[in-house]
Design an enzyme around this catalytic site. Structure first.
Site, PDB file in Angstrom:
ATOM      1  N   ASP A  17      42.538  46.413  46.014  1.00 19.77           N
ATOM      2  CA  ASP A  17      43.037  46.748  47.324  1.00 19.77           C
ATOM      3  C   ASP A  17      41.801  46.902  48.216  1.00 19.77           C
ATOM      4  O   ASP A  17      41.488  46.434  49.380  1.00 19.77           O
ATOM      5  CB  ASP A  17      43.871  47.851  47.481  1.00 19.77           C
ATOM      6  CG  ASP A  17      44.234  48.182  48.811  1.00 19.77           C
ATOM      7  OD1 ASP A  17      44.647  47.262  49.395  1.00 19.77           O
ATOM      8  OD2 ASP A  17      44.100  49.075  49.288  1.00 19.77           O
ATOM      9  N   ALA A  18      40.741  47.856  47.840  1.00 18.44           N
ATOM     10  CA  ALA A  18      39.587  48.009  48.715  1.00 18.44           C
ATOM     11  C   ALA A  18      38.708  46.804  48.828  1.00 18.44           C
ATOM     12  O   ALA A  18      38.158  46.623  49.889  1.00 18.44           O
ATOM     13  CB  ALA A  18      39.020  49.277  48.011  1.00 18.44           C
TER      14      ALA A  18
END
Length: 125
Positions: A17-18
């Site tokens: 996600d990051a």
């Protein structure tokens, strides 16, 4: 060095996600967007559960994933989640699987593979 396959799906998704959001933010800048409002609008168009579900289905339906990548997607998709945003649970699971795939590739330093997959799903963006 840790075997990345030993990480659970949620850990892979957390990292994915990051990294995915950073890639999309960079893409916004490459497109010449300079106002934070415009960057945010662009990013939120691509970094959300519905978009990520659409992208993973595109990759699957066009046979763009290896068997190993499909396995990692399923590992992330099948992870137990304690809460999810304002989105139906199935969409959230699919998006989590997408993020797990990105996280897995990132941790394996397969950045060219991530670029290839993102170009496939974002080609005309």
């Amino acid at each position: 060095m840790v075997n990345v396959k030993l990480y659970n799906g949620m850990t892979l998704a957390y990292i994915g996600d990051a990294y995915y959001e950073l890639l999309i933010r960079n893409l916004a800048l490459e497109k010449g967007l300079t106002k934070v409002k415009d960057i945010h609008k662009f990013v939120t168009t691509h970094v959300n559960s519905y978009a990520q579900e659409k992208y993973i289905f595109y990759l699957i339906n066009n046979d763009l994933l290896t068997d190993e990548e499909t396995e990692i997607y399923k590992k992330g998709r099948n992870s137990a989640v304690k809460s999810h945003r304002k989105v139906d649970l199935q969409t959230y699971h699919n998006a989590t699987g997408f993020e797990a795939l990105i996280g897995y590739l990132y941790l394996n330093k397969a950045l060219e593979r991530i670029d290839y997959l993102l170009n496939a799903i974002l080609g005309g963006v």
